[in-house]
Design an enzyme around this catalytic site. Structure first.
Site, mmCIF file in Angstrom:
data_model
loop_
_atom_site.group_PDB
_atom_site.id
_atom_site.type_symbol
_atom_site.label_atom_id
_atom_site.label_comp_id
_atom_site.label_asym_id
_atom_site.label_seq_id
_atom_site.Cartn_x
_atom_site.Cartn_y
_atom_site.Cartn_z
ATOM 1 N N GLY A 1 5.837 -8.219 -28.618
ATOM 2 C CA GLY A 1 6.558 -9.413 -28.178
ATOM 3 C C GLY A 1 7.344 -9.226 -26.897
ATOM 4 C CE LYS A 2 5.480 -4.092 -24.152
ATOM 5 N NZ LYS A 2 4.571 -4.235 -25.316
ATOM 6 N N GLY B 1 7.916 -1.154 -26.078
ATOM 7 C CA GLY B 1 7.434 -1.373 -27.446
ATOM 8 C C GLY B 1 5.922 -1.380 -27.468
ATOM 9 C CB SER C 1 7.374 2.559 -20.586
ATOM 10 O OG SER C 1 8.102 1.499 -21.164
ATOM 11 C CB SER D 1 -0.277 -3.313 -27.333
ATOM 12 O OG SER D 1 -1.071 -4.432 -27.029
#
Length: 213
Positions: A53-54, A48, A122, A50
């Protein structure tokens, strides 16, 4: 800052090719490690923009799995770029190599029975497909944190989006470089709508049946 913006064009070593090295036949296997840990190893790959919330979700999932006695490892831009990938820049070939190394490290953890949480932008389907091929598609769970860019910018305490829009950061995903949404993720989470608890619970519902021994 991790901005893995490019397409992948590297060669992935297959399982058969790995076995040309005789030491693999003498080492304890994945099942031996899983028997010891009483859990099954998988890789949960968060992708996802920047600020989507990864890493926040990955940290919360790690804590919930830890409470259940399950061994995890988080990989994200900070702990990878400051260590194993500290010799890489942000040129296209470096960004491919960044994801390749991350996938290889994830595979090592996976083969040790560890639940690996990899949180990286990614941004292309080709990059993520490369990672899945290295890790093994059957044990690769792609989580798309689909938070809209407007919300990601609102959260951006470092001001990276503002710098990118002023041209101070080149090839910044979502601004001056594209992001390709996953075609068929295992799960999509929009954190502008879902709470952290809701996001974590959805992931747990997905993965707990896969990792329980």
């Amino acid at each position: 800052m991790t901005t893995d913006n490019t397409t992948a064009s590297s060669t992935v070593m297959t399982g058969r090719e790995r076995n040309v090295y005789p030491i693999f036949d003498r080492m304890l296997g994945k099942e031996d490690k899983e028997n010891l840990l009483q859990q099954r190893g998988i890789v949960i790959w968060f992708t996802g923009l920047s600020g989507s919330g990864k890493s926040t979700i990955a940290i919360a999932v790690e804590r919930e799995l830890h409470k259940r006695g399950l061994l995890c490892r988080i990989l994200d831009g900070d702990n990878v770029r400051s260590g194993i990938n500290n010799n890489l820049g942000f040129f296209p070939e470096d960004r491919i190599e960044n994801i390749r190394r991350i996938a290889e490290v994830s595979k090592l953890f996976l083969d040790t029975g560890i639940i690996t949480l990899a949180a990286f932008i990614s941004p292309s389907n080709e990059l993520r497909e490369m990672a899945a091929a290295i890790i093994g598609k059957e044990l690769f769970y792609e989580i798309y944190v689909s938070t809209p860019i407007e919300e990601c910018e609102r959260r951006d305490v470092k001001g990276l989006y503002a710098k990118a829009r002023r041209g101070e950061i080149k090839e910044f995903t979502g601004v001056s470089a594209p992001f390709e949404p996953p075609v068929d993720p295992a799960l999509a989470l929009d954190t502008s709508v879902l709470s952290l608890e809701e996001s974590v619970n959805r992931i747990l519902n997905l993965i707990l049946p896969k990792i329980k021994y």
